[in-house]
Design an enzyme around this catalytic site. Structure first.
Site, PDB file in Angstrom:
ATOM      1  N   ASP A  12       0.879  -1.182   0.000  1.00  0.00           N
ATOM      2  CA  ASP A  12       0.000   0.000   0.000  1.00  0.00           C
ATOM      3  C   ASP A  12       0.913   1.227   0.000  1.00  0.00           C
ATOM      4  OD1 ASP A  12      -1.688   2.134   0.634  1.00  0.00           O
ATOM      5  OD2 ASP A  12      -2.933   0.949   1.990  1.00  0.00           O
ATOM      6  N   ARG A  49      -0.842  15.007   8.848  1.00  0.00           N
ATOM      7  CA  ARG A  49      -1.631  14.125   9.727  1.00  0.00           C
ATOM      8  C   ARG A  49      -1.305  14.374  11.200  1.00  0.00           C
ATOM      9  NH1 ARG A  49      -2.387   8.423   6.285  1.00  0.00           N
ATOM     10  NH2 ARG A  49      -2.531   9.476   4.291  1.00  0.00           N
ATOM     11  N   GLU A 105      -2.903   0.001  -4.084  1.00  0.00           N
ATOM     12  CA  GLU A 105      -2.698  -1.261  -3.362  1.00  0.00           C
ATOM     13  C   GLU A 105      -2.535  -2.410  -4.345  1.00  0.00           C
ATOM     14  OE1 GLU A 105      -5.461  -2.148  -0.141  1.00  0.00           O
ATOM     15  OE2 GLU A 105      -6.068  -0.056  -0.171  1.00  0.00           O
TER      16      GLU A 105
END
Ligand code: DGT
Ligand code: MG
Length: 488
Positions: A12, A49, A105
């Site tokens: 991923d 984040r 992915e």
């Protein structure tokens, strides 16, 4: 039966869209970065984040959390698709079994590679993290050794993705797809995690909610909720009969297996997509605006189709009408039809799309469309160069003509085979007369049915010219005219 014989790696890409933008513009690496689509941040880099920015957060909220957030528009997916394809190709150099799951992915079945490597060097070392107990009891089938080798290979591949494409990734290594996918997100970003089969149950229970089990969609989770099953543990403890009341037998068994991390599905090699399409959220109330939007979508779509290399055979449009009861949603309607349109004829595509549009929308009333989409859904392989008429004729040393006439260089004339057979009933001998003005040597070399088509073109042309002897009608694009032009 749970089978431990395989080694599957799930990759991923970290903060995918954001990384693509950071590769394009390395200055973005040192700032909190959000990728904007419409009014939301669809993803952000890991720096952003840290401020609490989450996927699909509204821009206003994200800006409140992180006033320095740099936003880059991410509505044009072209670069993301390109990068996704490059990663896929790189993975294919390690195993023929690579299955794409979305854009960032992939599953790779490296069982054979592991076998080869273990034959070369018996010892395998753990690379990265392990979920659960590192010293868990060894399984007699030798899966632990294989998975350790898998962890070495995962690191090697991730290093290659980074060196070649500048992208960091996460990986999960396990004996099946579902476990590889789940365990890969245990340590993020730029990390990898192995799972040994003995710890599968613990990993599944750690998800808690059935909604977090991959491949149990919202619809199935809603049905489970109706029979009071919301946790993985509850799904473990319910019996198949209970599930059988709301699902068919296969589905019930499948849900139960997934909850235990049992997944014997193979890594299916991803081929070319079954459809290529785009859609945009919009607010369209006028015909002209719809046409403009179709033009916009078509332009972007044709780039993808040309890259794909196949010839689209079916066009499909998607329309979502405004529904006051579901202002943010509502059902999408689609209409499709077969096409035989050269990729250069944009006007014809738009006309076809509009005809389909009027099958969904009442032409005489007012309308409000909130999503418009355009896609191609069936494809024919491009005829191999070897078999095209162009190549055939090129062999007769008329190359320059083809090279100078773009309209002919990509299009193979359509041969009306059925019609020819009928037309030619009384003329089934191999001798079809060469029409005046066409090079006899070239004509003789042509297959019978092509000769017949040229002859039919010639007779049709002749009738037309006789009728309009003085007319300056432009010559239609027939094989006959084509060969005549070539001669003069
Ligand atoms: P990660 O894997 O957690 O480090 O972060 P991403 O950004 O790679 O997230 P992922 O793997 O879930 O999704 C891949 C890309 O797909 C992501 O960069 C942006 C896009 N994407 C993800 N979720 C959504 C969504 O809900 N809406 C839209 N439009 N795009 C999304
Ligand atoms: Mg990702």
């Amino acid at each position: 039966m749970d089978d431990h014989s395989r080694v599957i790696i799930h990759f991923d890409i970290d903060c995918f869209y954001a990384q693509v933008e950071m590769v394009k513009n390395p200055k973005l690496r040192s700032v909190p970065l959000g990728i904007q689509q419409k009014t939301v941040v669809v993803t952000s880099n890991y720096l952003a984040r840290e401020y609490g920015i989450k996927k699909c957060m509204r821009i206003s909220e994200a800006k409140e959390l992180c006033p320095n957030l740099v936003l880059v528009k991410g509505e044009d997916l072209y670069d993301y698709r390109q990068t996704s394809n490059k990663v896929f190709e790189l993975l294919q150099s390690y195993s023929p079994f690579v299955e794409k799951l979305g854009m960032d992915e992939n599953f790779v079945d490296v069982t054979e590679l592991v076998k080869e490597r273990l034959q070369q060097a018996q010892k395998a070392d753990l690379v990265g993290f392990v979920f659960g107990d590192v010293n868990s009891t060894e399984c007699v089938c030798g899966c632990q050794e294989r998975l350790l080798k898998g962890s070495e290979i995962a690191q090697e591949i991730r290093d290659k993705v980074y060196t070649n494409l500048g992208l960091t990734t996460c990986a999960g290594i396990a004996h099946n797809k579902i476990l590889a996918k789940i365990v890969g997100s245990e340590n993020k970003p730029n990390k990898q995690t192995v799972l040994f089969p003995n710890d599968a149950l613990e990993l599944m229970l750690s998800l808690r909610s059935v909604r977090r089990i991959p491949w149990i969609g919202n619809a199935a989770a809603d049905v489970l909720e109706r029979i009071s099953i919301t946790t993985v543990e509850e799904l473990h403890n319910c019996d198949l009969e209970q599930l059988g009341r709301v699902f068919d037998r296969d589905k019930a068994k499948n849900l139960k297996d997934l909850s235990f991390g049992i997944d014997n599905t193979p890594v299916k090699t991803t081929g070319k997509p079954l459809s290529i399409g785009l859609e945009d959220a919009c607010k369209l109330t006028e015909e002209k605006a719809v046409q403009t939007k179709f033009h916009e979508l078509l332009k972007r779509l044709l780039i993808l189709v040309k890259e794909d290399g196949r010839i689209p055979k079916v066009i499909r449009i998607t329309v979502r009408k405004f529904n006051p009861l579901h202002p943010m949603g509502g059902l999408r309607e689609t209409r499709q039809c077969h096409i035989n349109i050269p990729l250069t004829n944009e006007e014809k595509f738009i006309q076809t799309a509009m005809n389909l549009f009027w099958k969904i929308i009442n032409r005489n009333g007012s309308f409000k469309v909130t999503v418009l989409g355009l896609s191609f859904t069936k494809f024919a392989d491009k005829p191999s160069e070897k078999n095209t008429l162009n190549t055939f004729l090129m062999k007769t040393s008329q190359k320059e003509y083809f090279e100078s006439d773009a309209s002919c260089s990509n299009q193979e004339p359509v041969l009306k085979r059925g019609k020819f057979l009928q037309d030619n009933v009384e003329n089934s001998e191999n001798a079809i007369e060469c029409p005046p003005g066409v090079d006899k040597t070239v004509f003789k070399e042509l297959p019978l049915e092509v000769q017949q088509e040229i002859w039919s073109d010639y007779t049709r042309n002749k009738q037309l010219m006789d009728k309009n002897s003085k007319s300056k009608l432009s010559k239609p694009n027939t094989l006959f005219n084509f060969l005549q032009r070539q001669k003069h």
